[in-house]
Motif scaffolding. Structure first.
Motif, mmCIF file in Angstrom:
data_model
loop_
_atom_site.group_PDB
_atom_site.id
_atom_site.type_symbol
_atom_site.label_atom_id
_atom_site.label_comp_id
_atom_site.label_asym_id
_atom_site.label_seq_id
_atom_site.Cartn_x
_atom_site.Cartn_y
_atom_site.Cartn_z
ATOM 1 N N ASP A 291 -7.279 -14.710 9.809
ATOM 2 C CA ASP A 291 -7.434 -13.849 8.639
ATOM 3 C C ASP A 291 -8.721 -14.245 7.920
ATOM 4 O O ASP A 291 -8.824 -15.350 7.394
ATOM 5 N N GLU A 292 -9.685 -13.353 7.914
ATOM 6 C CA GLU A 292 -10.975 -13.590 7.253
ATOM 7 C C GLU A 292 -11.605 -14.924 7.663
ATOM 8 O O GLU A 292 -11.903 -15.762 6.812
ATOM 9 N N PRO A 293 -11.826 -15.147 8.961
ATOM 10 C CA PRO A 293 -12.332 -16.467 9.367
ATOM 11 C C PRO A 293 -13.714 -16.800 8.832
ATOM 12 O O PRO A 293 -14.067 -17.974 8.768
ATOM 13 N N GLY B 293 -10.653 -3.081 6.771
ATOM 14 C CA GLY B 293 -10.249 -2.182 5.698
ATOM 15 C C GLY B 293 -10.667 -2.744 4.368
ATOM 16 O O GLY B 293 -10.939 -3.938 4.253
ATOM 17 N N PRO B 294 -10.706 -1.883 3.328
ATOM 18 C CA PRO B 294 -11.124 -2.363 2.009
ATOM 19 C C PRO B 294 -10.090 -3.303 1.394
ATOM 20 O O PRO B 294 -8.981 -3.447 1.934
ATOM 21 N N ASN B 295 -10.409 -3.908 0.266
ATOM 22 C CA ASN B 295 -9.461 -4.789 -0.434
ATOM 23 C C ASN B 295 -8.171 -4.025 -0.702
ATOM 24 O O ASN B 295 -8.199 -2.872 -1.119
ATOM 25 N N GLY B 296 -7.061 -4.705 -0.437
ATOM 26 C CA GLY B 296 -5.764 -4.103 -0.729
ATOM 27 C C GLY B 296 -5.291 -3.103 0.307
ATOM 28 O O GLY B 296 -4.278 -2.430 0.116
ATOM 29 N N ALA B 297 -5.996 -2.997 1.426
ATOM 30 C CA ALA B 297 -5.615 -2.010 2.457
ATOM 31 C C ALA B 297 -4.292 -2.365 3.135
ATOM 32 O O ALA B 297 -3.628 -1.504 3.699
ATOM 33 N N GLY B 298 -3.928 -3.657 3.097
ATOM 34 C CA GLY B 298 -2.671 -4.076 3.722
ATOM 35 C C GLY B 298 -2.861 -4.949 4.953
ATOM 36 O O GLY B 298 -1.900 -5.223 5.677
ATOM 37 N N LYS B 299 -4.078 -5.455 5.165
ATOM 38 C CA LYS B 299 -4.366 -6.240 6.373
ATOM 39 C C LYS B 299 -3.569 -7.555 6.390
ATOM 40 O O LYS B 299 -2.912 -7.873 7.375
ATOM 41 N N THR B 300 -3.654 -8.297 5.273
ATOM 42 C CA THR B 300 -2.975 -9.600 5.245
ATOM 43 C C THR B 300 -1.466 -9.412 5.332
ATOM 44 O O THR B 300 -0.776 -10.173 6.038
ATOM 45 N N THR B 301 -0.945 -8.403 4.635
ATOM 46 C CA THR B 301 0.497 -8.153 4.694
ATOM 47 C C THR B 301 0.903 -7.830 6.128
ATOM 48 O O THR B 301 1.928 -8.319 6.625
ATOM 49 N N THR B 302 0.101 -7.045 6.816
ATOM 50 C CA THR B 302 0.405 -6.714 8.218
ATOM 51 C C THR B 302 0.444 -7.978 9.064
ATOM 52 O O THR B 302 1.381 -8.194 9.848
ATOM 53 N N ALA C 236 6.022 -0.968 -8.116
ATOM 54 C CA ALA C 236 6.086 -1.066 -6.646
ATOM 55 C C ALA C 236 4.708 -0.820 -6.009
ATOM 56 O O ALA C 236 3.978 0.077 -6.416
ATOM 57 N N VAL C 237 4.374 -1.660 -5.058
ATOM 58 C CA VAL C 237 3.126 -1.475 -4.294
ATOM 59 C C VAL C 237 3.507 -1.328 -2.829
ATOM 60 O O VAL C 237 4.066 -2.258 -2.230
ATOM 61 N N GLU C 238 3.216 -0.167 -2.272
ATOM 62 C CA GLU C 238 3.519 0.062 -0.859
ATOM 63 C C GLU C 238 2.371 -0.530 -0.043
ATOM 64 O O GLU C 238 1.354 0.115 0.196
ATOM 65 N N ALA C 239 2.514 -1.801 0.331
ATOM 66 C CA ALA C 239 1.398 -2.512 0.966
ATOM 67 C C ALA C 239 1.212 -2.086 2.415
ATOM 68 O O ALA C 239 0.086 -1.973 2.909
ATOM 69 N N VAL C 240 2.311 -1.878 3.130
ATOM 70 C CA VAL C 240 2.239 -1.433 4.540
ATOM 71 C C VAL C 240 3.225 -0.281 4.692
ATOM 72 O O VAL C 240 4.392 -0.377 4.332
ATOM 73 N N SER D 291 -11.047 -8.893 8.826
ATOM 74 C CA SER D 291 -12.316 -9.214 8.190
ATOM 75 C C SER D 291 -12.828 -8.035 7.388
ATOM 76 O O SER D 291 -12.524 -6.884 7.684
ATOM 77 N N HIS D 292 -13.608 -8.341 6.353
ATOM 78 C CA HIS D 292 -14.370 -7.291 5.674
ATOM 79 C C HIS D 292 -15.738 -7.175 6.333
ATOM 80 O O HIS D 292 -16.499 -6.289 6.014
ATOM 81 N N ASP D 293 -16.034 -8.157 7.161
ATOM 82 C CA ASP D 293 -17.396 -8.294 7.667
ATOM 83 C C ASP D 293 -17.546 -7.506 8.973
ATOM 84 O O ASP D 293 -17.086 -7.907 10.022
ATOM 85 N N THR E 94 7.072 -2.942 0.916
ATOM 86 C CA THR E 94 6.730 -2.631 -0.477
ATOM 87 C C THR E 94 6.978 -3.879 -1.304
ATOM 88 O O THR E 94 8.022 -4.523 -1.173
ATOM 89 N N TYR E 95 5.991 -4.257 -2.118
ATOM 90 C CA TYR E 95 6.177 -5.372 -3.050
ATOM 91 C C TYR E 95 6.636 -4.804 -4.393
ATOM 92 O O TYR E 95 6.134 -3.774 -4.834
ATOM 93 N N GLY E 96 7.548 -5.483 -5.058
ATOM 94 C CA GLY E 96 8.019 -5.056 -6.379
ATOM 95 C C GLY E 96 8.854 -3.797 -6.283
ATOM 96 O O GLY E 96 9.152 -3.306 -5.189
HETATM 97 N N1 LIG Z 1 2.883 -11.084 -2.939
HETATM 98 C C1 LIG Z 1 2.521 -9.893 -3.403
HETATM 99 N N2 LIG Z 1 3.159 -9.341 -4.466
HETATM 100 C C2 LIG Z 1 2.820 -8.121 -4.944
HETATM 101 N N3 LIG Z 1 1.848 -7.351 -4.398
HETATM 102 C C3 LIG Z 1 1.189 -7.852 -3.365
HETATM 103 C C4 LIG Z 1 1.484 -9.139 -2.797
HETATM 104 N N4 LIG Z 1 0.653 -9.359 -1.748
HETATM 105 C C5 LIG Z 1 -0.118 -8.269 -1.656
HETATM 106 N N5 LIG Z 1 0.194 -7.367 -2.603
HETATM 107 C C6 LIG Z 1 -0.407 -6.043 -2.795
HETATM 108 O O1 LIG Z 1 -0.256 -5.329 -1.582
HETATM 109 C C7 LIG Z 1 -1.431 -4.577 -1.294
HETATM 110 C C8 LIG Z 1 -1.957 -4.986 0.068
HETATM 111 O O2 LIG Z 1 -2.426 -6.333 -0.029
HETATM 112 P P1 LIG Z 1 -2.983 -7.137 1.217
HETATM 113 O O3 LIG Z 1 -3.279 -8.520 0.742
HETATM 114 O O4 LIG Z 1 -2.073 -6.972 2.358
HETATM 115 O O5 LIG Z 1 -4.301 -6.334 1.507
HETATM 116 P P2 LIG Z 1 -5.618 -6.776 2.297
HETATM 117 O O6 LIG Z 1 -6.068 -5.584 3.061
HETATM 118 O O7 LIG Z 1 -5.384 -8.026 3.054
HETATM 119 O O8 LIG Z 1 -6.593 -7.041 1.080
HETATM 120 P P3 LIG Z 1 -7.823 -8.098 0.961
HETATM 121 O O9 LIG Z 1 -8.835 -7.632 1.925
HETATM 122 O O10 LIG Z 1 -8.245 -7.926 -0.470
HETATM 123 O O11 LIG Z 1 -7.256 -9.461 1.258
HETATM 124 C C9 LIG Z 1 -2.389 -4.825 -2.432
HETATM 125 O O12 LIG Z 1 -2.254 -3.767 -3.366
HETATM 126 C C10 LIG Z 1 -1.894 -6.122 -3.037
HETATM 127 O O13 LIG Z 1 -2.178 -6.174 -4.414
#
Ligand SMILES: Nc1ncnc2c1ncn2[C@@H]1O[C@H](COP(=O)(O)OP(=O)(O)OP(=O)(O)O)[C@@H](O)[C@H]1O
Length: 384
Positions: free
Chosen positions: A197-199, A75-84, A54-58, A230-232, A47-49
């Motif tokens: 990540d998103e090559p 997954g769509p934007n913000g799904a949590g892929k990069t955080t994972t 608070a954003v529960e990213a994963v 990827s989104h692609d 969770t960020y913040g």
């Molecule tokens: N450093 C951060 N601080 C606060 N919130 C964050 C941070 N990084 C990511 N988030 C939030 O966590 C959630 C998941 O983000 P993440 O980047 O993991 O998703 P994603 O699936 O990779 O999205 P995208 O496809 O848009 O890159 C989003 O709501 C994002 O706003």
């Protein structure tokens, strides 16, 4: 994040001796390693913040990846892929959960894990633009336990199609070429696992196709374990053995591309009607089936709609009841875009759909395509 490969640099002196004598216990460890997942996570949470922000990213991810497979994270934007991916790399600390990378713990012992992974995060930023292609590869090769020699560097430059540009500085290259350099810099360390990540982010269609082809080629030749986000969907379909779909920090589907398509069984149909479509028909189609885009072609009007099960018959009944003159229907093979929409309940549009195989059924009638009697004419539409 930038300069990911820098951050994955192994410490000097941390090198393993590849020629070290192998005891039987070492052999048995190696054997068990080859069968256990090369990558695993249990209850991974981040969770960020805090408080209202608070954003529960994963949110409690369990995951196992077999050696030598290519896994797509979608997954769509913000799904949590990069955080994972960052959690798996040990670049951020989870609030809960465990990660194992090639038998190591990236949180407790990041240096040990870094020997096993390389990463290309956020496209083309992990190379040095003032160095030439070859200089970049020499530099990144030297970060490896067993640095690649000049022949291997040349071979990789050739594999990513940059032989003619080998001695050109990266800042003089096109965006697609820069991405190829990043890919090569990621792969030159010959780590068993590569994260990409998103090559293909920001690439034009041609460059994306080229990178996709090269990626598959490299993966097949070198049997790496690759985790690719990827989104692609075209990239995922072309390159991955397995697809994990994330939404709202959770895994919502996990399987092969084919399995997911089978499981979700969404069919997209294109209906063609005579031009005079009564308002009542348009209204009902919009309200009940979400049809709000029509294509006009001479005396014909058509729309595309994704339907499941008996919804097809319901829609046909609406056309009959509202006195539409029905000219034909085509079925469009479901692909990952349809699956993605189905699983996440939105977040992408069917504009993302790339190549589709169409089964076209012609003639008037209201029967389901399979029952219309005509032989399907198979067309192939390339949107890429
Ligand atoms: N450093 C951060 N601080 C606060 N919130 C964050 C941070 N990084 C990511 N988030 C939030 O966590 C959630 C998941 O983000 P993440 O980047 O993991 O998703 P994603 O699936 O990779 O999205 P995208 O496809 O848009 O890159 C989003 O709501 C994002 O706003």
């Amino acid at each position: 994040m930038s300069q990911s490969s820098d951050r994955l640099e192994p410490s000097p002196g941390a090198d393993r001796d590849p020629q070290a004598s192998r005891s039987s216990s070492a052999e048995s460890t190696a054997n068990s390693r080859s069968t256990e997942p090369i990558l695993s996570a249990t209850g991974l949470t981040k969770t960020y913040g805090d408080g209202d922000d608070a954003v529960e990213a994963v949110d409690g991810i369990d995951l196992e990846v077999k050696r030598g497979t290519v896994v797509g994270l979608l997954g769509p934007n913000g799904a949590g892929k990069t955080t994972t991916i960052k959690l798996l790399l040990g670049l951020i600390i989870p609030d809960a959960g465990t990660v194992r990378v090639d038998g190591t713990d990236p949180i407790d012992d990041p240096r040990a894990s870094y020997r096993s992974v390389s990463a290309m995060l956020e496209g083309a930023r992990n190379s040095y633009w003032r160095l030439t292609v070859r200089e970049n590869l020499r530099f990144f090769a030297r970060l490896a336990d067993r640095p690649a020699d000049a022949d291997r560097i040349d071979a990789l430059i050739e594999q990513v199609g940059l032989t003619a540009k080998a001695d050109t500085t990266v800042n003089e290259l096109s965006r697609g070429m820069k991405q190829q350099v990043s890919l090569a810099c990621t792969l030159i360390r010959d780590t068993p696992i590569a994260f990409l990540d998103e090559p293909t982010l920001g690439l034009d269609v041609e460059s994306s196709l080229e990178l996709r082809r090269q990626l598959r080629d490299l993966v097949e030749r070198e049997s790496r374990t690759v985790v690719l986000s990827s989104h692609d969907m075209d990239v995922i379909e072309a390159v991955c053995d397995r697809v994990i779909i994330m939404n709202d920090g959770r895994i919502v589907a996990d399987g092969t591309v084919d399995e997911l398509v089978d499981v979700f069984q969404t069919r997209t149909y294109r209906f063609t009607l005579e031009a005079l479509v009564p308002d009542a028909a348009r209204r009902t189609l919009a309200e009940r089936f979400g049809v709000d885009e029509w294509t006009e072609r001479g005396p014909e009007r058509s729309f595309e709609v994704a339907l499941q099960g008996d919804a097809f018959y319901d829609l046909v009944a609406v056309l009959e009841r509202t006195n539409c003159t029905f000219l034909g229907v085509e079925t469009i093979e479901p692909d990952l875009a349809d699956v993605f929409l189905e699983v996440t309940g939105g977040g992408a549009t069917t504009d993302d759909v790339g190549s589709r195989q169409r089964h076209t059924f012609e003639g008037r009638g209201t029967g389901r395509p399979e029952e219309s009697g005509g032989e399907p004419r198979v067309e192939h539409r390339e949107n890429r």
